[in-house]
Every structure is written in C-alpha cells, then in structure tokens.
Scaffold this motif. Structure first.
Motif, PDB file in Angstrom:
ATOM      1  N   SER A 162       0.834  -1.208   0.000  1.00  0.00           N
ATOM      2  CA  SER A 162       0.000   0.000   0.000  1.00  0.00           C
ATOM      3  C   SER A 162       0.864   1.251   0.000  1.00  0.00           C
ATOM      4  N   ALA A 163       1.885   1.255   0.852  1.00  0.00           N
ATOM      5  CA  ALA A 163       2.778   2.414   0.907  1.00  0.00           C
ATOM      6  C   ALA A 163       3.544   2.572  -0.402  1.00  0.00           C
ATOM      7  N   GLY A 164       3.995   1.472  -0.977  1.00  0.00           N
ATOM      8  CA  GLY A 164       4.723   1.554  -2.243  1.00  0.00           C
ATOM      9  C   GLY A 164       3.862   2.071  -3.375  1.00  0.00           C
ATOM     10  N   TYR A 165       2.585   1.674  -3.387  1.00  0.00           N
ATOM     11  CA  TYR A 165       1.700   2.143  -4.442  1.00  0.00           C
ATOM     12  C   TYR A 165       1.461   3.639  -4.340  1.00  0.00           C
ATOM     13  N   LEU A 166       1.203   4.126  -3.126  1.00  0.00           N
ATOM     14  CA  LEU A 166       0.962   5.558  -2.957  1.00  0.00           C
ATOM     15  C   LEU A 166       2.230   6.362  -3.195  1.00  0.00           C
ATOM     16  N   ALA A 167       3.369   5.858  -2.730  1.00  0.00           N
ATOM     17  CA  ALA A 167       4.618   6.600  -2.913  1.00  0.00           C
ATOM     18  C   ALA A 167       5.026   6.657  -4.379  1.00  0.00           C
ATOM     19  N   SER A 168       4.809   5.566  -5.125  1.00  0.00           N
ATOM     20  CA  SER A 168       5.188   5.562  -6.548  1.00  0.00           C
ATOM     21  C   SER A 168       4.302   6.460  -7.384  1.00  0.00           C
ATOM     22  N   SER A 169       3.202   6.952  -6.797  1.00  0.00           N
ATOM     23  CA  SER A 169       2.351   7.892  -7.521  1.00  0.00           C
ATOM     24  C   SER A 169       3.101   9.173  -7.865  1.00  0.00           C
ATOM     25  N   VAL A 170       4.047   9.546  -7.008  1.00  0.00           N
ATOM     26  CA  VAL A 170       4.831  10.750  -7.280  1.00  0.00           C
ATOM     27  C   VAL A 170       5.697  10.554  -8.516  1.00  0.00           C
ATOM     28  N   VAL A 171       6.198   9.344  -8.719  1.00  0.00           N
ATOM     29  CA  VAL A 171       7.113   9.058  -9.830  1.00  0.00           C
ATOM     30  C   VAL A 171       6.419   9.264 -11.171  1.00  0.00           C
ATOM     31  N   THR A 172       5.120   8.980 -11.247  1.00  0.00           N
ATOM     32  CA  THR A 172       4.387   9.184 -12.497  1.00  0.00           C
ATOM     33  C   THR A 172       3.622  10.494 -12.520  1.00  0.00           C
ATOM     34  N   GLU A 210      -8.625   7.880 -20.282  1.00  0.00           N
ATOM     35  CA  GLU A 210      -7.214   7.965 -19.894  1.00  0.00           C
ATOM     36  C   GLU A 210      -6.733   9.413 -19.850  1.00  0.00           C
ATOM     37  N   LEU A 211      -7.206  10.232 -20.782  1.00  0.00           N
ATOM     38  CA  LEU A 211      -6.841  11.648 -20.736  1.00  0.00           C
ATOM     39  C   LEU A 211      -7.399  12.315 -19.483  1.00  0.00           C
ATOM     40  N   ALA A 212      -8.661  11.992 -19.146  1.00  0.00           N
ATOM     41  CA  ALA A 212      -9.244  12.554 -17.916  1.00  0.00           C
ATOM     42  C   ALA A 212      -8.475  12.086 -16.688  1.00  0.00           C
ATOM     43  N   TYR A 213      -8.084  10.823 -16.679  1.00  0.00           N
ATOM     44  CA  TYR A 213      -7.294  10.320 -15.556  1.00  0.00           C
ATOM     45  C   TYR A 213      -5.942  11.010 -15.486  1.00  0.00           C
ATOM     46  N   ALA A 214      -5.321  11.261 -16.636  1.00  0.00           N
ATOM     47  CA  ALA A 214      -4.010  11.913 -16.641  1.00  0.00           C
ATOM     48  C   ALA A 214      -4.098  13.295 -16.024  1.00  0.00           C
ATOM     49  N   VAL A 215      -5.144  14.055 -16.381  1.00  0.00           N
ATOM     50  CA  VAL A 215      -5.320  15.388 -15.800  1.00  0.00           C
ATOM     51  C   VAL A 215      -5.573  15.287 -14.298  1.00  0.00           C
ATOM     52  N   LEU A 216      -6.451  14.358 -13.901  1.00  0.00           N
ATOM     53  CA  LEU A 216      -6.764  14.198 -12.480  1.00  0.00           C
ATOM     54  C   LEU A 216      -5.543  13.748 -11.688  1.00  0.00           C
ATOM     55  N   HIS A 217      -4.774  12.822 -12.244  1.00  0.00           N
ATOM     56  CA  HIS A 217      -3.598  12.302 -11.557  1.00  0.00           C
ATOM     57  C   HIS A 217      -2.509  13.367 -11.417  1.00  0.00           C
ATOM     58  N   ALA A 218      -2.326  14.152 -12.477  1.00  0.00           N
ATOM     59  CA  ALA A 218      -1.254  15.147 -12.465  1.00  0.00           C
ATOM     60  C   ALA A 218      -1.558  16.327 -11.555  1.00  0.00           C
ATOM     61  N   THR A 219      -2.830  16.635 -11.345  1.00  0.00           N
ATOM     62  CA  THR A 219      -3.179  17.847 -10.593  1.00  0.00           C
ATOM     63  C   THR A 219      -3.692  17.578  -9.180  1.00  0.00           C
ATOM     64  N   VAL A 220      -4.300  16.417  -8.952  1.00  0.00           N
ATOM     65  CA  VAL A 220      -4.953  16.176  -7.653  1.00  0.00           C
ATOM     66  C   VAL A 220      -4.444  14.919  -6.956  1.00  0.00           C
ATOM     67  N   LEU A 221      -4.378  13.809  -7.695  1.00  0.00           N
ATOM     68  CA  LEU A 221      -4.194  12.517  -7.034  1.00  0.00           C
ATOM     69  C   LEU A 221      -2.799  12.355  -6.432  1.00  0.00           C
ATOM     70  N   TRP A 222      -1.751  12.664  -7.212  1.00  0.00           N
ATOM     71  CA  TRP A 222      -0.422  12.406  -6.646  1.00  0.00           C
ATOM     72  C   TRP A 222      -0.100  13.324  -5.462  1.00  0.00           C
ATOM     73  N   PRO A 223      -0.546  14.610  -5.429  1.00  0.00           N
ATOM     74  CA  PRO A 223      -0.324  15.382  -4.184  1.00  0.00           C
ATOM     75  C   PRO A 223      -1.046  14.787  -2.979  1.00  0.00           C
ATOM     76  N   LEU A 224      -2.272  14.256  -3.194  1.00  0.00           N
ATOM     77  CA  LEU A 224      -2.987  13.619  -2.087  1.00  0.00           C
ATOM     78  C   LEU A 224      -2.266  12.353  -1.631  1.00  0.00           C
ATOM     79  N   ASP A 225      -1.755  11.572  -2.583  1.00  0.00           N
ATOM     80  CA  ASP A 225      -0.998  10.372  -2.217  1.00  0.00           C
ATOM     81  C   ASP A 225       0.247  10.731  -1.416  1.00  0.00           C
ATOM     82  N   LEU A 226       0.937  11.794  -1.831  1.00  0.00           N
ATOM     83  CA  LEU A 226       2.134  12.225  -1.108  1.00  0.00           C
ATOM     84  C   LEU A 226       1.787  12.716   0.286  1.00  0.00           C
TER      85      LEU A 226
END
Length: 421
Positions: A25-35, A110-126
């Motif tokens: 679980s920790a590895g999955y959330l932490a690797s979110s920053v890498v992408t 996938e484009l919608a996910y890319a925008v969501l991941h780049a702007t919201v999801l990875w900061p929340l994971d971090l």
C-alpha cells in the motif's frame, strides 16, 4: 481465500500488520509521485502547444501512455492484472492506430485520468504518505536525533525533547501511531487502486477479454476437430481401406479357384460382393469425413466436385483462393448438405452454387439456390441446424429463404483472414 487487494487485507485486522500489504500500500501511494510529477510537467507543456492546435493529438497520446504505465503500476496494490481497454486496429499503420484511439472512450478516460492524476491525485498520495509514515518516522527517530545533537531536539518541529526518557517516549508513541495509521493507509491505497481500475480498466474491458479468450479457445477447438477428422480419414484410407482391398482381391482369387456352381463358389461369390460393397461404403465414408480434393486443391475444386456428383444439375460460379482449413471444411460441408437437401426434399430440376471471397470485409460468401417447391424448415431435421451451429463456431451466419412454392436460397457468410500467398 487469497488476499488480492488492500481492502481484502483489512478484513483480517490481526494478520494485516504482519503481511506484505502495508508495504504494498505504501509503495503504491509513494510511486504515484514518480508518475504524477512528470505527467504534470508534460501536460502543462502540451496544453501550451494545444493553443496552436498542435498539442491535442499529443495530449491523447500522453493519456494513452500514462494509462499503460498506471495499469502496470496497479499491480503493486492489487494482485489481479488490469486489462488493456484498447482494441487492436484492423489494419497496420500509425494512421489507423490514431483513428481507432481517437474514437475509443477508453482514450478519453485515460486523458481525464491523466489530468486528475497530475493535478490532484499524486499530491494527495504524497500527503497520505507524509502523515501515515512521515509523522511516525519523525517520532521514532527522536532518540537518534537526540544522540546526534547531544543536548536537545525538536520532534515534528513542535515538541522539544531534552532527555532520553522523553525521546524514548516519543519513539514509543511513534511506534503505536505507525501501527494505527497502517490501517487507513491501506484503505486509502485500496480506494486509490479502485479509482484507477474504474477509469483505466473498467469491467466491460475484462468481460471483453474473457469473451475474446472464449472465442480463441473455440477456434482452437475447431482446428483440433479438423485435425482429428483428417487423422481419422488418413488412418481409414491407409489402414482399413487397404486391408479391405486386399481381402476383396483374395476373395476374388478364391472365387476363381472354386468349382463353378458349387456351394463353396456361391458362398465365396456372396462374400466377394459383400466385401466390395463394404469397400464402396468405406470410400464414401472417407470422402465424407474429409475429401482428398479439399485438402489438395481447396474449396473451389471440392465444391465443383460435389456439384458434379449432385443428383440435380448444378450450375457453378466459383472464384476462391486457398483459405484456412477450418473455414474451407465448414463451407464445403455446408454446400454439400445444401445440395443433398435439394436432391432429397426440394423436387428441383436445377440448382446454382456460387462462392466468392471478398477481401474488403475479409468474408467468404456461399450461395445455394434451387427452383424447387420451397418450404425448407431447419426444425424438421434437414441437417441445417447442425450446419448453422458449426458455422457459428467460426463467427459465421447461415440464412435460409424458402417460401412455400420456392425458390429456396441458402446463404452462408464466414469471416476469415486474407489468404496468404
């Protein structure tokens, strides 16, 4: 039951801290920053280019690329692989690939996910990693930091530690807090993985893949069935038929040696005739299993041979290349069954057999028409139901038009790949 997701791991609260799921679980959330961080930079650059109507195709490509990476990264949090929602283009080439991707809903998801991941999801994971792991780690490191500073240290930049009892108390609090926060960490990782799977690998994609696998396994069964038919035909031709030929010749020679008109001569003549009939029936059986002309010369020659042997005169119009074995066999027996039904049931005086391969849609079309009385009904045991099932295995269709009074038209369509040179 095998644990396949963080949520399933949380159903065993006592075993969860000792399992690999806290680390996954920790590895999955932490690797979110890498992408996520590179995705933010790439999307920002492409948005600037899109003002000039250049970046929109590149945005789609970026979403497709990130979607593929995220589906692979999902294996950190979940055991089950995420299926690729994209279909393979019918024709090769970059242009065809781009056209297919632009029309697919999966590309825009996938484009919608890319925008969501780049702007919201990875900061929340971090942020989740910083709270659930960073805060306990800071408390656990209090004794080490005090030993390095030798006088005092601040824990979490708020709590001043000046003695080792205080430092070890902070470390104990950190251990308890770490154990407690591992549970919400897994819950967040499970929710995050579920969101990723819902956007990038929806259930209809997995269902489509299962249907595709069933179709492929069905095709393999058809190929195996055809190979077994040919093996039986070869064994009968090379084994039983040759023995019957030798037996017939032996009986014929013995019949010549027997006294004319004697009981022995009569018995040998009867046995010789029976052996000849069995040999004829065996040859017809072998021809029905898999005719040699079909294997040697293909579907066109085999259908022409069947038309020549028909009880009703048949006009043929055949223009066919060599096709896959299973398709040739199914089309041949469909034509033979249709011609046999014309001779037995239609009362027709003539028939017409047409076969064409259309490379455009990559489809074989077989038409059998007669001038008989019509009224053909597959439910009356004419063999057409079995043929329809056999053609359906190859994703083909069998259509019958037979009004009362005629004429009867049987149309067989089977999709097949373009023939090789």
């Amino acid at each position: 039951m095998e644990v396949r997701t963080p949520w399933q791991a949380l159903t065993r609260p006592l075993a969860y801290p000792r399992s690999v799921w806290p680390w996954r679980s920790a590895g999955y959330l932490a690797s979110s920053v890498v992408t996520g961080l590179p995705a933010l930079v790439v999307l920002a650059v492409l948005v600037l280019f899109s003002v000039l109507l250049v970046g929109l195709p590149l945005l789609l490509l970026a979403g497709v690329a990130l979607g593929g990476v995220e589906r692979r990264r999902l294996r950190i949090a979940e055991v089950a692989p995420a299926a690729d929602p994209h279909r393979v283009p019918d024709v090769p080439g970059l242009g065809a690939w781009l056209r297919v991707r632009a029309r697919e809903q999966a590309t825009w998801r996938e484009l919608a996910y890319a925008v969501l991941h780049a702007t919201v999801l990875w900061p929340l994971d971090l942020l989740a990693i910083a709270v659930c792991l960073g805060l306990p780690a800071a408390l656990l490191s209090a004794p080490v930091r005090l030993a390095l500073d030798r006088q005092e240290t601040k824990v979490v930049k708020a709590y001043l530690v000046t003695s080792y009892p205080q430092a070890f108390a902070a470390a104990l609090l950190g251990a308890v807090l770490l154990l407690a926060l591992l549970y919400p960490l897994a819950a967040l990782a499970g929710a995050r993985a579920a969101l990723t799977r819902a956007l990038l690998a929806p259930r209809e994609t997995e269902l489509r893949d299962r249907i595709g696998e069933v179709t492929r396994s069905r095709a393999r069964l058809v190929d195996a069935f055809e190979a077994e038919r040919r093996r039986i035909e070869r064994d009968l031709h090379d084994g039983a038929q040759q023995r019957l030929v030798a037996l017939t010749m032996t009986l014929g020679l013995a019949r010549l040696d027997a006294p004319p008109g004697s009981p022995l001569g009569d018995q040998l003549a009867k046995a010789h005739d029976e052996a000849g009939q069995v040999l004829t029936e065996l040859r017809e059986l072998i021809h029905g299993i898999h005719p040699q002309v079909l294997a040697d010369f293909g579907l066109g020659a085999a259908l022409a041979d069947a038309a020549d042997r028909s009880a009703v005169p048949v006009d043929t119009d055949l223009d066919l290349p060599r096709l896959p074995t299973a398709i040739e066999s199914a089309a041949y027996f469909a034509g033979c069954e249709a011609l046999a039904n014309i001779g037995k049931h239609s009362g027709a005086t003539k028939a017409r057999l047409t076969a064409r391969y259309d490379p455009g849609p990559a489809r074989l079309t077989l038409l059998v028409q007669d001038d008989g009385r019509g009224g053909a009904d597959p439910d009356r045991g004419s063999g057409l139901t079995g043929l329809a099932d056999r053609i359906a295995v190859l994703d083909g269709t069998l259509t019958i038009s037979s009004p009362s009074g005629g004429p009867t038209l049987i149309r067989v369509e089977i999709p097949c790949p373009p023939p090789s040179a």
